[in-house]
Design an enzyme around this catalytic site. Structure first.
Site, PDB file in Angstrom:
ATOM      1  N   GLY A  47      44.629 -27.312  24.847  1.00 42.48           N
ATOM      2  CA  GLY A  47      43.805 -26.768  25.904  1.00 42.48           C
ATOM      3  C   GLY A  47      44.084 -25.403  26.317  1.00 42.48           C
TER       4      GLY A  47
ATOM      5  CB  THR B 143      38.832 -26.835  27.766  1.00 44.71           C
ATOM      6  OG1 THR B 143      39.511 -26.520  26.414  1.00 44.71           O
ATOM      7  CG2 THR B 143      37.729 -26.268  27.811  1.00 44.71           C
TER       8      THR B 143
ATOM      9  CD  GLU C  58      36.711 -28.676  23.397  1.00 37.55           C
ATOM     10  OE1 GLU C  58      36.967 -27.629  22.913  1.00 37.55           O
ATOM     11  OE2 GLU C  58      35.371 -28.746  23.085  1.00 37.55           O
TER      12      GLU C  58
ATOM     13  CB  ILE D  69      39.895 -28.796  35.851  1.00 41.25           C
ATOM     14  CG1 ILE D  69      40.217 -29.863  34.801  1.00 41.25           C
ATOM     15  CG2 ILE D  69      39.956 -29.258  37.212  1.00 41.25           C
ATOM     16  CD1 ILE D  69      41.686 -30.363  34.701  1.00 41.25           C
TER      17      ILE D  69
ATOM     18  CG  HIS E 225      42.091 -26.064  40.753  1.00 43.15           C
ATOM     19  ND1 HIS E 225      42.151 -25.704  42.093  1.00 43.15           N
ATOM     20  CD2 HIS E 225      43.444 -26.261  40.384  1.00 43.15           C
ATOM     21  CE1 HIS E 225      43.584 -25.602  42.515  1.00 43.15           C
ATOM     22  NE2 HIS E 225      44.205 -25.950  41.623  1.00 43.15           N
TER      23      HIS E 225
ATOM     24  NE  ARG F  69      24.511 -27.281  26.758  1.00 48.26           N
ATOM     25  CZ  ARG F  69      25.345 -27.162  25.786  1.00 48.26           C
ATOM     26  NH1 ARG F  69      24.877 -27.915  24.647  1.00 48.26           N
ATOM     27  NH2 ARG F  69      26.408 -26.402  25.799  1.00 48.26           N
TER      28      ARG F  69
END
Length: 320
Positions: A177, A189, A250, A253, A255, A276
């Protein structure tokens, strides 16, 4: 335009089609010939009605969001019925409706299809086929009528994009990530190892979800980094980036963390909404624009009471 008045029975069936959408009224979003109201701006928010010439797949987002989309006596003519439903759903507000209808009925329409399959390439779907078409879409079938002289299917984007049943709970080790998503798209991610989650992911539509996430950032990091935060998540094979075969999980967040790498840390997520399915885009810019729209939807929807409940889910660790 009709050259003669419609027969009274057809007019009644058309009224039933319009009336199938709950709470449709003067404030609802509609489109019609611009000559009736004059030229309006390109913002799409003016009083009155406006027209769009082209496929539903090409309608720009600024024309919406809409409260309802009607496909009356035209659904058999569209090239790709699933794609049409998807694109229409993306133009609707949460809780908005799609109406697929024909005032002469399915059997009458099938005769038209047999006479001119080039002009009418598809028949109207029966209920099992409609369920198949919408299986991985953010749509629920609210009602279905297939009478002798009226075909009427009412579909709805779930209010608040809520998934059916109880929220989806996922927990695992961060394996990657904050790489390609961060550098190319500005969407960092944290990826959860998908192998241990296989049973929970089996049969789940691939696509974009949202909910809440908690990362065990560690005692050396700020305490707020281990709190529960909003998140948007993609479960899928990333068809717009590469033709992958392995499913990835994935999690973006919402933040700003102090650290840049959380590999081997534990991540817990509670998923309450589905936006979606996975889609293929024509360019990286189109993909980035759609991702930004997805993140914006997640931010707004997670402020609603329906989703705030999941923030206090028992899965999240509180005593820190």
């Amino acid at each position: 335009m009709f050259s003669a008045p419609l027969p009274p029975d057809v007019s009644k069936r058309l009224q039933r089609i319009v009336d199938s959408v709950p709470d449709l009224g003067p404030e609802s979003r509609v489109m019609d010939a611009r000559e009736q109201y004059g030229t309006s701006s390109s913002l799409g928010n003016d009083p009155g009605m406006r027209t769009w010439v082209g496929d539903v797949e090409s309608v720009p987002a600024y024309q919406g969001p809409f409260d309802a989309a009607f496909f009356n006596a035209v659904f058999g003519n569209v090239y790709d019925q699933r794609e049409t439903l998807l694109r229409a759903a993306l133009l609707l507000r949460p809780g908005g409706h799609i109406v697929v209808s024909h005032p002469e009925g399915k059997a009458w329409h099938e005769r038209l299809h047999a006479e001119d399959p080039e002009m009418v390439p598809h028949v109207l779907p029966d209920e099992p086929e409609l369920q198949r078409l919408t299986a991985d879409l953010p749509l629920r079938i609210r009602s279905f009528q297939n009478n002798r002289n009226l075909y009427l299917a009412l579909l709805q984007v779930p209010p608040a994009y809520l998934i059916q049943g109880r929220p989806l709970e996922l927990e695992g080790e961060v394996v990657a990530g904050f790489g390609r998503g961060s550098s190319k798209m500005g969407v960092p991610t944290a990826n959860i190892a998908p192998g241990p989650l296989a049973a929970k992911l089996e049969g789940l539509p691939l696509g974009v979800y949202f909910g809440w996430a908690q990362l065990d950032a560690g005692t050396d990091e700020p305490e707020e980094d281990s709190e529960v935060h909003k998140m948007a998540m993609n479960i899928g094979r990333r068809p717009s980036i590469e033709d992958g075969t392995d499913v990835t999980v994935e999690v973006h967040i919402l933040h700003s963390f102090a650290a840049a790498d959380f590999r081997s840390k534990r991540l817990r997520v509670v998923v309450g909404g589905f936006i979606r399915p996975e889609m293929r885009f024509g360019s990286l810019d189109e993909l980035i624009a759609r991702i930004k729209a997805d993140v914006g939807i997640a931010k707004a929807q997670l402020d609603l009471p329906e989703h705030q409940l999941c923030k206090a889910h028992e899965m999240f660790v509180r005593n820190r």
